[in-house]
Design an enzyme around this catalytic site. Structure first.
Site, short mmCIF file in Angstrom:
data_model
loop_
_atom_site.label_atom_id
_atom_site.label_comp_id
_atom_site.label_asym_id
_atom_site.label_seq_id
_atom_site.Cartn_x
_atom_site.Cartn_y
_atom_site.Cartn_z
N TYR A 78 -57.32 -3.31 2.85
CA TYR A 78 -56.39 -4.10 2.03
C TYR A 78 -56.35 -5.54 2.50
O TYR A 78 -56.73 -5.87 3.62
CB TYR A 78 -54.98 -3.49 2.03
N CYS A 79 -55.90 -6.41 1.60
CA CYS A 79 -55.66 -7.81 1.90
C CYS A 79 -54.32 -8.18 1.25
O CYS A 79 -53.47 -7.31 1.07
CB CYS A 79 -56.81 -8.69 1.40
N LYS A 80 -54.14 -9.42 0.86
CA LYS A 80 -52.87 -9.82 0.25
C LYS A 80 -52.72 -9.27 -1.16
O LYS A 80 -51.71 -8.65 -1.48
CB LYS A 80 -52.75 -11.34 0.24
N GLY A 82 -55.82 -8.03 -3.12
CA GLY A 82 -56.90 -7.13 -3.49
C GLY A 82 -58.28 -7.72 -3.58
O GLY A 82 -59.27 -6.99 -3.58
N TYR A 107 -51.41 -5.96 0.00
CA TYR A 107 -50.17 -5.88 0.77
C TYR A 107 -48.97 -6.30 -0.06
O TYR A 107 -47.87 -5.77 0.13
CB TYR A 107 -50.28 -6.72 2.04
#
Length: 113
Positions: A78-80, A82, A107
């Protein structure tokens, strides 16, 4: 024809498995979770138990994490929001990981559950 970052993310998302936050939450006990955001983002908050590997170091850092030694084990990225996670998931698949999942919405979405 040149591609933009958005084009690359769109292509990656068509080639990976995106899962909902609820699906990811149900898999946490059995999967390795990788946060591919930058250090300041990770320090501001992250999914409990996540390994922090910024996307720019992903390919070079996999070998240093024993929980990523088996390419058959599930991995959630995951990141901020996607985009970076989609690119990271695509890379993991290219490197032979067989069960790679990216959290849709990243996230930001995770914080809403």
């Amino acid at each position: 024809m040149s591609l933009t970052a958005i084009d690359l993310v769109k292509k990656a998302k068509s080639e990976i498995n995106e899962i909902s936050c609820d699906q990811a939450a149900s898999m946490l006990d059995d999967a390795t979770v990788i946060d591919v955001r930058e250090p300041a983002e990770f320090d501001a908050g992250h999914i409990s138990g996540a390994i922090h590997i910024p996307r720019g170091m992903l390919e070079f850092s996999l070998a240093s994490h024993p929980s990523l030694a088996n390419v058959e084990d599930p991995v959630i990225v995951y990141c901020k929001t996607g985009g970076r996670a989609a690119l990271a998931a695509q890379t993991l698949q290219l490197m032979g990981y067989q069960q790679v999942y990216s959290i849709a919405g990243g996230y930001d979405a995770w914080q809403q559950i």
